[in-house]
Design a protein around this motif. Sequence first.
Motif, mmCIF file in Angstrom:
data_model
loop_
_atom_site.group_PDB
_atom_site.id
_atom_site.type_symbol
_atom_site.label_atom_id
_atom_site.label_comp_id
_atom_site.label_asym_id
_atom_site.label_seq_id
_atom_site.Cartn_x
_atom_site.Cartn_y
_atom_site.Cartn_z
ATOM 1 N N VAL A 44 23.693 52.072 50.234
ATOM 2 C CA VAL A 44 22.569 52.074 49.584
ATOM 3 C C VAL A 44 21.483 51.318 50.269
ATOM 4 N N ALA A 45 20.149 51.973 50.702
ATOM 5 C CA ALA A 45 19.269 51.094 51.398
ATOM 6 C C ALA A 45 17.918 51.566 50.714
ATOM 7 N N GLY A 46 16.849 50.728 50.819
ATOM 8 C CA GLY A 46 15.544 50.839 50.216
ATOM 9 C C GLY A 46 14.899 49.522 49.960
ATOM 10 N N THR A 195 16.564 54.024 47.588
ATOM 11 C CA THR A 195 16.012 53.720 46.435
ATOM 12 C C THR A 195 14.715 53.638 47.082
ATOM 13 N N PRO A 196 13.566 53.380 46.404
ATOM 14 C CA PRO A 196 12.225 53.246 46.380
ATOM 15 C C PRO A 196 11.786 52.288 47.809
ATOM 16 N N PRO A 228 12.095 60.153 43.982
ATOM 17 C CA PRO A 228 10.558 60.551 44.420
ATOM 18 C C PRO A 228 9.991 59.254 45.306
ATOM 19 N N GLN A 229 9.455 59.622 46.523
ATOM 20 C CA GLN A 229 8.967 58.345 47.250
ATOM 21 C C GLN A 229 7.324 58.815 47.798
ATOM 22 N N GLU A 230 6.739 57.775 48.279
ATOM 23 C CA GLU A 230 5.369 57.807 48.824
ATOM 24 C C GLU A 230 5.267 58.923 49.833
ATOM 25 N N VAL A 236 9.862 61.733 55.754
ATOM 26 C CA VAL A 236 11.077 61.291 56.609
ATOM 27 C C VAL A 236 12.358 61.816 56.103
ATOM 28 N N LEU A 237 12.525 61.496 54.586
ATOM 29 C CA LEU A 237 13.553 61.542 54.077
ATOM 30 C C LEU A 237 14.053 62.978 53.789
#
Length: 456
Positions: A44-46, A195-196, A228-230, A236-237
């Motif tokens: 897990v990263a973020g 994660t965000p 959902p990301q900026e 990138v993801l």
Amino acid sequence: MFYREALDYIRGIERAGSDYGIERMRELLALLGNPDRKLKFVHVAGTNGKGSVCAMLTAVFRAAGYRTGTYNSPSVLCYNERFLLNGEPLCDDDVAKYMTEVRDAIERERARRAATAHSEDDGTQKNCTRTLSPAPYSPHDNTTDFCPTAFEIETAVALVAFFDKGCDVCVLETGLGGRWDATNAVCDKELAVITPIGLDHCALLGDTIAEIAEEKAAIIRDLAVTCPQEEGAAEVLARAGARVTGEVSDVTVAGDGQHFVYEGKRYFARLKGRHQTVNAALAIEAVKALREKGWKISDDALSKGLKDAVWRVRFEMLTEADNAKMPYKVSIPHGKALILDGAHNPHGACSLREALIDYTDGKNRSAVFGVLADKDYKTVAKTLAPLFDEIYTVTPVSPRALDCNALADTVKAVRSCADVTAVGGVKSAVERSLAGGCDCTVVFGSLTLFSSLTDK
């Protein structure tokens, strides 16, 4: 080593600083018999929400009957929290046992390299029979060219412990970034969870969301899920092949948590705050991905895990009824609430603001606020200070801490009509706030704040 000796050992190395990279971590794991190659991992990263997602997944795996090891950092209330077995910290004796095993492997290698270097210098072959002192060394010490950092040692302790304890699955939280984080030395992963992502640790990870996302995405080996990301991070993801969770709907705040709907099914999450429904959706998608790999996790186990997950100081809301059972050495008066949250960056501040509006609307609020000097504390203050009638600034117990007086000046600049007082000590500030006229005391900022509340 005994437990206290183990803590002295790791803290001594920690004071020497950090040096990022994974080659040395792989060498250390090899010296220990490559325990990671005999384990299964969810990585897990973020920027925010890592610990909460780890807590949810741990609870889900336990409910499904899997023996689960969880590695988190930093610890909040006690050192042993970094190493969880089925959600419970390793006992002192186990921490000492595995720390000793890792230390001894390091010292044997240092001694071997020192002997090799000596024999090369004088042109003779000699046996290495001496044992190096366990005194702390610097990660930048080149005398033997093998000086793992404190975080690398702790990562090794976790993996050795989880293998020895027979864990079916290990949940690993990155310490910083992803690409060069020690946890990324683990080669084979069942799943990566992102994660965000927000702006934090910019000096090390990059100045834009996209650059930071590149560092986080480097943990992906196979399947990956994200939320959902900026825009920059989303692109990138997407290139890295991460699946994106759907939208959460129909969020209903309850006193002990919140109900929400995801993909037509209603769930209950114990962790409070609308941002936690995003984390819960990540846990749900992680379970779906693992099922594709043959993991047996029922819908009941998933629902139970989300309901049972506990994660301290993440919008942890306490009242007088919790006085007898909580680990904090403060007394909450009748009719008042104590809220603890580790919001220390702008993204976390926005989540805390939304949760405070949901759960404490119409209440008089007092804040206890302390941060590290290398954080964007000015933006955090602008986001949260307007919600409070009283604000006490404190100095966290950390060499990186921002002085409470400097923080008070910052808060006054954005909330001139509030009563702002520099107190210094966390516990004394909380006690003063609880004794005052406000309904809610909210402690937020650096995670290093909260261990002060466990002191007698």
